[in-house]
Design a protein around this motif. Structure first.
Motif, PDB file in Angstrom:
ATOM      1  N   ASN A 533       8.687   7.960   9.199  1.00  0.00           N
ATOM      2  CA  ASN A 533       7.749   8.520   8.235  1.00  0.00           C
ATOM      3  C   ASN A 533       6.506   7.646   8.120  1.00  0.00           C
ATOM      4  OD1 ASN A 533       9.250  10.782   7.544  1.00  0.00           O
ATOM      5  ND2 ASN A 533      10.311   9.772   5.855  1.00  0.00           N
ATOM      6  N   PRO A 534       5.389   8.215   7.689  1.00  0.00           N
ATOM      7  CA  PRO A 534       4.153   7.426   7.538  1.00  0.00           C
ATOM      8  C   PRO A 534       4.306   6.225   6.609  1.00  0.00           C
ATOM      9  CG  PRO A 534       3.661   9.767   7.468  1.00  0.00           C
ATOM     10  CD  PRO A 534       5.158   9.649   7.454  1.00  0.00           C
ATOM     11  N   ASP A 535       5.231   6.313   5.630  1.00  0.00           N
ATOM     12  CA  ASP A 535       5.397   5.192   4.700  1.00  0.00           C
ATOM     13  C   ASP A 535       6.234   4.057   5.284  1.00  0.00           C
ATOM     14  OD1 ASP A 535       7.996   6.192   4.602  1.00  0.00           O
ATOM     15  OD2 ASP A 535       7.895   6.810   2.504  1.00  0.00           O
ATOM     16  N   GLY A 536       6.762   4.248   6.506  1.00  0.00           N
ATOM     17  CA  GLY A 536       7.530   3.197   7.150  1.00  0.00           C
ATOM     18  C   GLY A 536       9.026   3.402   7.120  1.00  0.00           C
ATOM     19  N   GLY A 537       9.490   4.315   6.259  1.00  0.00           N
ATOM     20  CA  GLY A 537      10.923   4.573   6.175  1.00  0.00           C
ATOM     21  C   GLY A 537      11.329   5.748   7.059  1.00  0.00           C
ATOM     22  N   TRP A 538      12.589   6.108   6.949  1.00  0.00           N
ATOM     23  CA  TRP A 538      13.112   7.265   7.672  1.00  0.00           C
ATOM     24  C   TRP A 538      13.840   8.190   6.700  1.00  0.00           C
ATOM     25  CZ3 TRP A 538      12.501   2.717  10.277  1.00  0.00           C
ATOM     26  CH2 TRP A 538      12.048   2.772  11.604  1.00  0.00           C
ATOM     27  N   GLY A 539      13.765   9.484   6.965  1.00  0.00           N
ATOM     28  CA  GLY A 539      14.495  10.454   6.172  1.00  0.00           C
ATOM     29  C   GLY A 539      14.811  11.672   7.018  1.00  0.00           C
ATOM     30  N   GLU A 540      15.852  12.375   6.637  1.00  0.00           N
ATOM     31  CA  GLU A 540      16.242  13.597   7.346  1.00  0.00           C
ATOM     32  C   GLU A 540      16.921  14.533   6.361  1.00  0.00           C
ATOM     33  OE1 GLU A 540      18.994  15.037  11.166  1.00  0.00           O
ATOM     34  OE2 GLU A 540      18.357  12.954  10.977  1.00  0.00           O
ATOM     35  N   ASP A 541      16.524  15.782   6.386  1.00  0.00           N
ATOM     36  CA  ASP A 541      17.059  16.778   5.465  1.00  0.00           C
ATOM     37  C   ASP A 541      18.385  17.333   5.979  1.00  0.00           C
ATOM     38  OD1 ASP A 541      17.109  19.765   4.265  1.00  0.00           O
ATOM     39  OD2 ASP A 541      15.825  18.502   3.018  1.00  0.00           O
ATOM     40  N   CYS A 542      19.246  17.733   5.047  1.00  0.00           N
ATOM     41  CA  CYS A 542      20.523  18.351   5.427  1.00  0.00           C
ATOM     42  C   CYS A 542      20.326  19.653   6.188  1.00  0.00           C
ATOM     43  CB  CYS A 542      21.376  18.601   4.189  1.00  0.00           C
ATOM     44  SG  CYS A 542      21.904  17.108   3.316  1.00  0.00           S
ATOM     45  N   GLU A 574      15.088  -3.832  19.769  1.00  0.00           N
ATOM     46  CA  GLU A 574      13.703  -3.682  19.319  1.00  0.00           C
ATOM     47  C   GLU A 574      13.429  -4.403  18.004  1.00  0.00           C
ATOM     48  OE1 GLU A 574      11.675  -0.131  19.769  1.00  0.00           O
ATOM     49  OE2 GLU A 574      12.587   0.365  21.687  1.00  0.00           O
ATOM     50  N   VAL A 575      14.079  -5.539  17.791  1.00  0.00           N
ATOM     51  CA  VAL A 575      13.871  -6.245  16.536  1.00  0.00           C
ATOM     52  C   VAL A 575      12.414  -6.642  16.327  1.00  0.00           C
ATOM     53  CG1 VAL A 575      14.412  -8.516  17.511  1.00  0.00           C
ATOM     54  CG2 VAL A 575      14.777  -8.097  15.068  1.00  0.00           C
ATOM     55  N   ASP A 576      11.676  -6.857  17.402  1.00  0.00           N
ATOM     56  CA  ASP A 576      10.276  -7.287  17.280  1.00  0.00           C
ATOM     57  C   ASP A 576       9.277  -6.135  17.284  1.00  0.00           C
ATOM     58  OD1 ASP A 576      10.891 -10.022  17.155  1.00  0.00           O
ATOM     59  OD2 ASP A 576      11.031 -10.148  19.341  1.00  0.00           O
ATOM     60  N   SER A 577       9.762  -4.897  17.294  1.00  0.00           N
ATOM     61  CA  SER A 577       8.834  -3.769  17.365  1.00  0.00           C
ATOM     62  C   SER A 577       8.150  -3.544  16.016  1.00  0.00           C
ATOM     63  CB  SER A 577       9.568  -2.498  17.792  1.00  0.00           C
ATOM     64  OG  SER A 577      10.292  -1.959  16.703  1.00  0.00           O
ATOM     65  N   PRO A 578       6.907  -3.045  16.021  1.00  0.00           N
ATOM     66  CA  PRO A 578       6.214  -2.738  14.760  1.00  0.00           C
ATOM     67  C   PRO A 578       6.978  -1.739  13.899  1.00  0.00           C
ATOM     68  CG  PRO A 578       4.675  -2.724  16.600  1.00  0.00           C
ATOM     69  CD  PRO A 578       6.040  -2.822  17.194  1.00  0.00           C
ATOM     70  N   ALA A 579       7.698  -0.806  14.531  1.00  0.00           N
ATOM     71  CA  ALA A 579       8.449   0.186  13.761  1.00  0.00           C
ATOM     72  C   ALA A 579       9.520  -0.489  12.904  1.00  0.00           C
ATOM     73  CB  ALA A 579       9.094   1.202  14.709  1.00  0.00           C
ATOM     74  N   VAL A 580      10.180  -1.483  13.456  1.00  0.00           N
ATOM     75  CA  VAL A 580      11.209  -2.200  12.694  1.00  0.00           C
ATOM     76  C   VAL A 580      10.570  -2.990  11.556  1.00  0.00           C
ATOM     77  CG1 VAL A 580      12.910  -4.068  12.825  1.00  0.00           C
ATOM     78  CG2 VAL A 580      12.882  -2.274  14.572  1.00  0.00           C
ATOM     79  N   ALA A 581       9.466  -3.655  11.818  1.00  0.00           N
ATOM     80  CA  ALA A 581       8.790  -4.418  10.766  1.00  0.00           C
ATOM     81  C   ALA A 581       8.373  -3.505   9.615  1.00  0.00           C
ATOM     82  CB  ALA A 581       7.576  -5.143  11.346  1.00  0.00           C
ATOM     83  N   TRP A 586       9.463  -1.294   4.145  1.00  0.00           N
ATOM     84  CA  TRP A 586       9.771  -0.181   3.232  1.00  0.00           C
ATOM     85  C   TRP A 586      10.984  -0.524   2.379  1.00  0.00           C
ATOM     86  CZ3 TRP A 586      13.654   3.024   1.754  1.00  0.00           C
ATOM     87  CH2 TRP A 586      13.297   4.138   1.000  1.00  0.00           C
ATOM     88  N   LEU A 587      12.023  -1.076   2.986  1.00  0.00           N
ATOM     89  CA  LEU A 587      13.212  -1.450   2.217  1.00  0.00           C
ATOM     90  C   LEU A 587      12.871  -2.510   1.168  1.00  0.00           C
ATOM     91  CD1 LEU A 587      16.082  -1.630   4.891  1.00  0.00           C
ATOM     92  CD2 LEU A 587      15.722   0.133   3.153  1.00  0.00           C
ATOM     93  N   ALA A 588      12.107  -3.502   1.558  1.00  0.00           N
ATOM     94  CA  ALA A 588      11.745  -4.555   0.612  1.00  0.00           C
ATOM     95  C   ALA A 588      10.932  -4.002  -0.551  1.00  0.00           C
ATOM     96  CB  ALA A 588      10.957  -5.653   1.333  1.00  0.00           C
ATOM     97  N   ASP A 589      10.006  -3.124  -0.254  1.00  0.00           N
ATOM     98  CA  ASP A 589       9.144  -2.570  -1.296  1.00  0.00           C
ATOM     99  C   ASP A 589       9.878  -1.616  -2.228  1.00  0.00           C
ATOM    100  OD1 ASP A 589       7.019  -4.018  -0.347  1.00  0.00           O
ATOM    101  OD2 ASP A 589       6.132  -2.355   0.778  1.00  0.00           O
ATOM    102  N   ASN A 590      10.988  -1.071  -1.763  1.00  0.00           N
ATOM    103  CA  ASN A 590      11.717  -0.085  -2.568  1.00  0.00           C
ATOM    104  C   ASN A 590      13.013  -0.630  -3.143  1.00  0.00           C
ATOM    105  OD1 ASN A 590      10.391   2.814  -2.375  1.00  0.00           O
ATOM    106  ND2 ASN A 590      10.059   1.786  -0.413  1.00  0.00           N
ATOM    107  N   GLN A 591      13.219  -1.927  -3.057  1.00  0.00           N
ATOM    108  CA  GLN A 591      14.387  -2.540  -3.689  1.00  0.00           C
ATOM    109  C   GLN A 591      14.207  -2.510  -5.199  1.00  0.00           C
ATOM    110  OE1 GLN A 591      15.044  -6.675  -2.636  1.00  0.00           O
ATOM    111  NE2 GLN A 591      17.262  -6.504  -2.948  1.00  0.00           N
ATOM    112  N   ASP A 592      15.235  -2.077  -5.914  1.00  0.00           N
ATOM    113  CA  ASP A 592      15.149  -1.961  -7.362  1.00  0.00           C
ATOM    114  C   ASP A 592      15.322  -3.317  -8.036  1.00  0.00           C
ATOM    115  OD1 ASP A 592      14.743   0.767  -7.222  1.00  0.00           O
ATOM    116  OD2 ASP A 592      16.869   1.257  -7.460  1.00  0.00           O
ATOM    117  N   ALA A 593      15.046  -3.329  -9.329  1.00  0.00           N
ATOM    118  CA  ALA A 593      15.129  -4.575 -10.086  1.00  0.00           C
ATOM    119  C   ALA A 593      16.533  -5.170 -10.078  1.00  0.00           C
ATOM    120  CB  ALA A 593      14.673  -4.328 -11.526  1.00  0.00           C
ATOM    121  N   TYR A 630      18.107  -8.123  10.385  1.00  0.00           N
ATOM    122  CA  TYR A 630      16.738  -8.407  10.828  1.00  0.00           C
ATOM    123  C   TYR A 630      16.440  -9.897  10.703  1.00  0.00           C
ATOM    124  CZ  TYR A 630      11.619  -8.291  10.877  1.00  0.00           C
ATOM    125  OH  TYR A 630      10.292  -8.512  11.162  1.00  0.00           O
ATOM    126  N   ARG A 631      16.748 -10.458   9.538  1.00  0.00           N
ATOM    127  CA  ARG A 631      16.522 -11.889   9.333  1.00  0.00           C
ATOM    128  C   ARG A 631      17.294 -12.723  10.354  1.00  0.00           C
ATOM    129  NH1 ARG A 631      19.613 -14.294   4.343  1.00  0.00           N
ATOM    130  NH2 ARG A 631      21.292 -13.726   5.788  1.00  0.00           N
TER     131      ARG A 631
END
Length: 645
Positions: A533-542, A574-581, A586-593, A630-631
């Motif tokens: 997805n453009p935001d960096g994450g992935w999604g798929e509908d049922c 592909e750990v070094d690919s831009p898609a993975v970064a 996206w995961l880091a930015d969407n981690q909840d409190a 990843y780390r």
């Protein structure tokens, strides 16, 4: 506050995100070492639970019904006014009829705005006459619909020899456990004790209700034959010899009692449990009879009761949750996290089924038991997916006692199907013609090999050192090669969908020694990059499970699907690919409190196009797993995943 990656040391920021997620996951671990998270389906299970209580004539629990009512009203769609099969899903007439009926039974006024909207939507879709077979049965049990519209399945089916084309052993485990008590209900055609006498006549359009049959396809003689057989059975209903009918019903009763599974219930799934309770009630078992009482309690154990709402789960997932969470904690590393994983594995060890030859032995006699079930207990029905994941976690943790690992592998390889793949619960359960039965309008009567389960078994064998050139591994990899879609993905039977399947297979291929230079791996990785997805994450509908198999259907990014895509790409080197970064960001930015991730979207598969699952644990352990991997890979010299998952 979300964790950001704009620091001088991006890996330090990821360390913080991983530590917070691991601490939160540890806090959710039960004192005995296991994890179990809510497993939510659509409105049908809580609606059927309400109807079951009224069918049995039990005292009304007004507080519980009020909470279930609030849940059902909350998940009613604001767009199509009915109920779908997953969050934000399209209108489903069968689910909507059940939800409407349950709300009416609870006491909602049919003239209330939400009921009027629902009724209008149902009538526009053809009304209650347009529902599926299982909803027709539910209506018939309340005399709210005719039994004549339900396909005839005589209980004498249980007496047929195994060579007969229609036989219980040829059906999937879930179909068996649901169908056997239904054979008794269908033969005796009971009517609910419900003293309210509530029906849903207003949901019928006035069109004649026709018997349910599979749409005739000239290419399938089985379809025409089964439809003709159903008409013949209906014409002869009531002509079965009394002694034969009594013997058949007794055989069904004995079959259910043998597999009752204590308070975990028949098959450990709600529909089978509820059907067993109704069967025992119909056969005259008193409420306090141990068999009926324990079957009834198994249903209660599925309830999730909160302050304002309540719902009924389709089953529980402790073994699956515990094994996957253990993998995430092992990936996170550190003394405390590894201790949590070890406690989880200690909890899992005694749950291995070592002494019960389940229904799987019909097809594979002589294979020693050794699998794990999905639920707390389900000894007749261990599954290969759970078994492979548990074995890999034990091996990864360096478990000293190798017996559980060895027996798990022995059982798994014993259930490999002839085409090289693995199903979830049985070997060679691929009698495709049975899906042409009128009763099988859901198209999920079978448990054939699938790419995702097969990939997990390949991952397990490869992690334990089996080479890709061994006969069984070569057959399995050849199966996976044949299953790859033209664009490079794999179908995900038990998770939504192509992202899940592709993650599963890429992990297996990596474990088996296939690197990014292999065409299978390269095509799959390229496909994952193209659907980001453009935001960096992935999604798929049922909706990607549509019959035409057109492939991935885009959807908003979710934590679990983003994690699967990342784990797949990293397995592909592909750990070094831009898609993975971008995905990690996206995961880091969407981690909840609280350190975890939220997710309302359903990413679990029950039965494609019929039944979907929201695993509340998926956004808790999969993102942790992906970020920790990843780390770890970025800090390693090899940049290669060395385990099967």
């Amino acid at each position: 506050m979300a964790t950001k990656l704009q620091s001088a040391d991006p890996l330090a920021a990821i360390d913080m995100a991983v530590d917070r997620a691991a601490a939160a996951l540890t806090a959710a671990q039960r004192p005995d070492g296991h994890w179990v998270f809510e497993l939510e389906a659509d409105c049908t299970i809580p609606a059927e639970y309400v109807l079951l209580r009224h069918y049995l004539g039990e005292p009304v629990d007004e507080l519980l019904e009020a909470k279930i009512g609030r849940y059902l009203r909350r998940i009613q769609s604001p767009t199509h006014d009915g109920w779908g099969l997953f969050h934000a899903g399209g209108f489903d007439v069968s689910a909507s009829v059940k939800a409407y009926y349950a709300l009416k039974m609870i006491g909602d006024d049919p003239q209330a705005p939400h009921m009027v909207r629902a009724r209008t939507a149902v009538l526009a879709a053809g009304g209650a006459a347009a529902v599926n077979v299982f909803t027709r049965i539910q209506l018939a049990l309340f005399d709210a619909g005719p039994w004549s519209t339900v396909p005839t399945m005589p209980p004498e089916l249980i007496l047929l020899p195994r060579w007969f084309p229609i036989h219980l052993s040829k059906m999937s485990y879930w179909a068996r456990t649901v169908v056997v008590p239904l054979l008794v209900l269908g033969a005796l055609k009971p009517v609910a004790r419900n003293t309210k006498g509530i029906k849903v006549d207003e949901l019928y359009t006035g069109e004649a209700v026709r018997a349910a049959t599979k749409a005739a396809d000239p290419k399938w003689l089985w379809t025409k034959g089964f439809n003709a057989l159903d008409r013949l059975l209906k014409a002869g209903d009531g002509l079965w010899p009394t002694k034969l009918r009594r013997r058949a019903i007794q055989a069904c009763e004995a079959w259910v009692v043998e597999r009752l599974n204590g308070e975990d219930g028949l098959g450990a799934i709600y529909p089978a449990m509820a059907n067993s309770v109704m069967m025992f009630d119909l056969l005259g078992y008193a409420e306090d009879h141990p068999v009926r009482a324990i079957a009834r309690q198994s249903v209660e154990n599925l309830l999730v009761i909160k302050e304002d709402e309540a719902y009924c789960q389709p089953c529980v997932s402790p073994v699956w949750d515990t094994a996957l969470a253990a993998h995430a904690m092992l990936e996170a590393g550190g003394e405390a996290n590894i201790a949590s994983a070890d406690a989880a594995l200690d909890w899992l060890k005694p749950r291995q089924v070592l002494d019960v030859e389940g229904d799987w032995a019909e097809e594979r006699p002589g294979v020693r038991p050794g699998g794990w079930a999905f639920q707390y207990n389900n000894a007749h029905y261990p599954d290969l997916d759970d078994t492979a994941v548990v074995v890999m976690a034990m091996d990864r943790a360096g478990t000293a006692d190798r017996m559980p690992i060895d027996r798990g592998v022995e059982w798994t390889v014993g259930l490999q199907s002839k085409n090289g793949g693995w199903g979830a619960f049985d070997a060679d359960n691929a009698y495709d013609y049975l899906n042409n039965l009128p009763f099988a309008d859901h198209g999920a009567l079978l448990d054939p090999p699938t790419a995702d389960v097969s990939a997990r078994c390949v991952s397990m064998l490869a992690q334990l050192g089996e080479g890709a050139d061994s006969p069984r591994m070569a057959a399995a990899i050849d199966y996976l090669r044949r299953e790859q879609e033209p664009e490079g993905s794999w179908f995900g039977r038990w998770g939504v969908n192509y992202i899940y399947g592709t993650w599963s297979v890429l992990c297996a291929l990596n474990a088996a020694g296939f690197d990014q230079g292999d065409p299978m791996v390269a095509r799959a990785a390229a496909w994952l990059r193209t659907i980001q997805n453009p935001d960096g994450g992935w999604g798929e509908d049922c909706d990607s499970y549509d019959l035409d198999r057109t492939g991935h259907v885009p959807a908003p990014s979710t934590a679990s699907q983003t994690a699967w895509a990342l784990l797949g790409l990293m397995a592909a080197g592909e750990v070094d690919s831009p898609a993975v970064a971008r995905g990690i960001a996206w995961l880091a930015d969407n981690q909840d409190a609280d350190g975890l991730w939220g997710q309302e979207y359903y990413t679990g598969g029950g039965f494609p196009r019929v039944f979907y699952l929201r695993y509340h644990g998926y956004p808790k352990y999969f993102p942790l797993w992906a970020m920790a991997r990843y780390r770890n890979l970025k800090r390693s010299n090899t940049k290669r995943v060395t385990v099967g998952m």
